[in-house]
Design an enzyme around this catalytic site. Structure first.
Site, mmCIF file in Angstrom:
data_model
loop_
_atom_site.group_PDB
_atom_site.id
_atom_site.type_symbol
_atom_site.label_atom_id
_atom_site.label_comp_id
_atom_site.label_asym_id
_atom_site.label_seq_id
_atom_site.Cartn_x
_atom_site.Cartn_y
_atom_site.Cartn_z
ATOM 1 N N GLY A 171 -3.555 2.195 1.933
ATOM 2 C CA GLY A 171 -4.197 2.012 0.342
ATOM 3 C C GLY A 171 -3.057 1.641 -0.485
ATOM 4 C CD GLN A 221 -0.087 3.278 -5.187
ATOM 5 O OE1 GLN A 221 -1.022 3.051 -4.829
ATOM 6 N NE2 GLN A 221 0.836 3.755 -4.632
ATOM 7 C CB CYS A 243 2.137 8.431 -2.669
ATOM 8 S SG CYS A 243 1.806 7.326 -4.076
ATOM 9 C CG LEU A 244 2.932 2.727 -0.206
ATOM 10 C CD1 LEU A 244 2.132 1.562 -0.193
ATOM 11 C CD2 LEU A 244 3.992 2.730 0.701
ATOM 12 C CG HIS A 255 -3.409 9.184 -1.797
ATOM 13 N ND1 HIS A 255 -2.521 9.884 -1.551
ATOM 14 C CD2 HIS A 255 -2.957 7.967 -2.680
ATOM 15 C CE1 HIS A 255 -1.362 9.437 -2.110
ATOM 16 N NE2 HIS A 255 -1.586 7.839 -2.433
ATOM 17 C CD GLU A 256 -4.643 4.445 -2.367
ATOM 18 O OE1 GLU A 256 -4.442 3.705 -3.393
ATOM 19 O OE2 GLU A 256 -3.980 4.821 -1.364
ATOM 20 C CG HIS A 294 -2.569 6.320 -6.959
ATOM 21 N ND1 HIS A 294 -1.469 6.712 -7.587
ATOM 22 C CD2 HIS A 294 -2.511 6.057 -5.737
ATOM 23 C CE1 HIS A 294 -0.665 6.733 -6.564
ATOM 24 N NE2 HIS A 294 -1.277 6.659 -5.444
HETATM 25 ZN ZN ZN Z 1 -0.331 6.963 -3.632
#
Ligand code: ZN
Length: 198
Positions: free
Chosen positions: A48, A53, A109-110, A151-152, A155
């Site tokens: 995702g 991000q 998480c990226l 999670h997304e 964000h």
């Molecule tokens: Zn993330």
């Protein structure tokens, strides 16, 4: 071409993202953004990626959990996480309803590169949003897909998993892979000194 994924510390990751109109979603700019986010997510690789991000405070995220990413994971790990392949899709302006008990797994998480932690998440969710054509859709999800959605969508409201994690479980991905990945969650919690009721 891939976009730069910003890391924790960038203000955009802590902002409330703004909604997009159906007209904006269908614009050339947003179509291009979705393509670039898809490439960036696949290249990372991740399951995702939310617009904040890549530095844009917009209520848009791309999601995909392809079979290729799951091949390296033991079938029993996939089963306990309720992880199944999810085709590529886009969510815009999502409204999420949490359902079911909280379940705990390690997630990363990226934008918090190199780390992972145990995060409680609702077992099931319902998400009402717009798709990449600006059409309203409803998604009912459980298992790992429900976790990805939570999670997304976090964000898009300036929330990172570190705000929800068991802080004592925060660790490097390297350590996790070597020492923790194969432990049952209950045993991991015990060893980390996390209260069993939490
Ligand atoms: Zn993330």
């Amino acid at each position: 071409m891939r976009l730069k994924i910003v890391q924790a510390g960038e203000a955009v990751l802590r902002q409330e993202a703004r909604a997009l109109s159906p007209e904006e979603i269908r614009s050339a700019e947003i179509r291009q953004l979705i393509e670039l986010m898809r490439e960036t997510m696949r290249d990372a690789p991740g399951v995702g990626l939310a617009a904040p991000q890549v530095g844009l405070p917009l209520q848009l995220a791309v999601i995909e959990d392809p079979e290729e990413l799951q091949r390296a994971i033991a079938p029993e790990r996939l089963a306990e996480r309720g992880r199944h392949p999810v085709p590529f899709h886009v969510i815009v302006n999502p409204v999420i309803t949490l359902e079911g008990e909280a379940v705990e797994f390690f997630e990363g998480c990226l934008s918090v590169g190199g780390f992972t932690a145990l995060v409680p998440r609702a077992a099931r969710v319902r998400v009402e949003c717009l798709d990449q054509n600006g059409a309203p859709i409803a998604i009912d999800a459980d298992g790992w897909y429900a976790r990805i959605l939570q999670h997304e969508i976090d964000h898009l409201h300036g929330t990172l998993y570190v705000d929800r994690m068991h802080t004592r479980s925060f660790m490097s991905v390297d350590h996790f892979a070597r020492r923790w990945n194969d432990l049952p969650i209950l045993e991991a919690k015990q060893r980390l000194g996390i209260a069993m009721s939490a």
